[in-house]
Design an enzyme around this catalytic site. Sequence first.
Site, PDB file in Angstrom:
ATOM      1  N   LYS A  17      49.433  38.804  40.581  1.00  0.00           N
ATOM      2  CA  LYS A  17      48.026  39.024  40.250  1.00  0.00           C
ATOM      3  C   LYS A  17      47.093  38.292  41.207  1.00  0.00           C
ATOM      4  O   LYS A  17      46.028  38.799  41.577  1.00  0.00           O
ATOM      5  CB  LYS A  17      47.765  38.565  38.805  1.00  0.00           C
ATOM      6  CG  LYS A  17      46.366  38.881  38.294  1.00  0.00           C
ATOM      7  CD  LYS A  17      46.124  40.372  38.238  1.00  0.00           C
ATOM      8  CE  LYS A  17      44.761  40.703  37.649  1.00  0.00           C
ATOM      9  NZ  LYS A  17      44.494  42.142  37.673  1.00  0.00           N
ATOM     10  N   SER A  47      38.073  57.035  62.205  1.00  0.00           N
ATOM     11  CA  SER A  47      38.748  56.770  60.942  1.00  0.00           C
ATOM     12  C   SER A  47      38.189  57.688  59.840  1.00  0.00           C
ATOM     13  O   SER A  47      38.331  58.896  59.925  1.00  0.00           O
ATOM     14  CB  SER A  47      38.636  55.294  60.574  1.00  0.00           C
ATOM     15  OG  SER A  47      39.730  54.900  59.775  1.00  0.00           O
TER      16      SER A  47
END
Length: 325
Positions: free
Chosen positions: A195, A143
């Site tokens: 949020k 990765s």
Amino acid sequence: MKKKQIIGLVVAAALFIVTGAASVLTNTFSQRILDSTVSETLAGGLEFSPPAQDYLAVVSVEGTIQEQTSDSVWSTAGGYLHTSTMEYLDRLMEDENNKGILLYVDSPGGTVYESEELYDKLMEYKTVTNRPIWCYMAHYAASGGYMAALAADEIFANQNTTTGSIGVILSGYDLSGLYEKLGIQYFSITSGEYKDSSQMTQEQMDIYQSQVDECYQRFVQKVMDGRNMSEEDVRALADGRTYTAQQAKENGLIDEISTWDAMYGYMLQETDSITIYQPSQSENILASLFSEVKNLVPKSEAQILKETAEEMESGVLMYYAEGLQ
């Protein structure tokens, strides 16, 4: 008379020892002056004292690629030091005696921010200096670790290296069930419906998926550029899976399978530089003592749960191969 002769011999021997010791110290000090044109302490206590002659620099990327959070006297940070590494690369760009980089990667990746910043800095080094980078993969270079390797002109891997895991992950915990079981009531007051992500809706999942896709496309482009591959070929490999060194070579993700010594010999054939330099880490005795004392203090179950959640599922975009560390 005999006693005076003995005293004279002792004095002479003492003078000989003192003179010899002074000579050794003088020579050592002089050699250090000759061997080093620069001596500088970088972030995290990394000592940058390169040799005065041509050299190849070792840049180590070991452990999780993440923010370097502390440079204080109490810091006990180990493994990869991001700020220190970035400063180190800047100094190498400025040093004309440096003739190239040997990038040593032993990392499962890390955060998107730091992984891309490291890759960009390595590419800047190549652009500014026109010097080569060789990469050697150790246990794993997956990765974000593989992303760093993509900056190299040639990539070597040990036969037992685990690499690949080309992709992005953003993860977190839904602890609402645990809170309910423990009698803990969670609430949040937000300025907008998206949020609070403690309990994900499908709309929120779609928003975060778009962010993951954006980072993924950048990763794919870096593989295309670094390995001279088509987007179709890269996407066929970039489904998050890891590869053995042999599989990686067959698919064009690396150049050679090699031991460290064999790669080192090849590298010396490609350059006139024979000196290999690696900066040292200054020992922080206070930090070590503080760490030992800290480890003696038992942690509560709540602390363990909190730390596990933070370490394993951070809610941050990651180029990270889960299960490798």
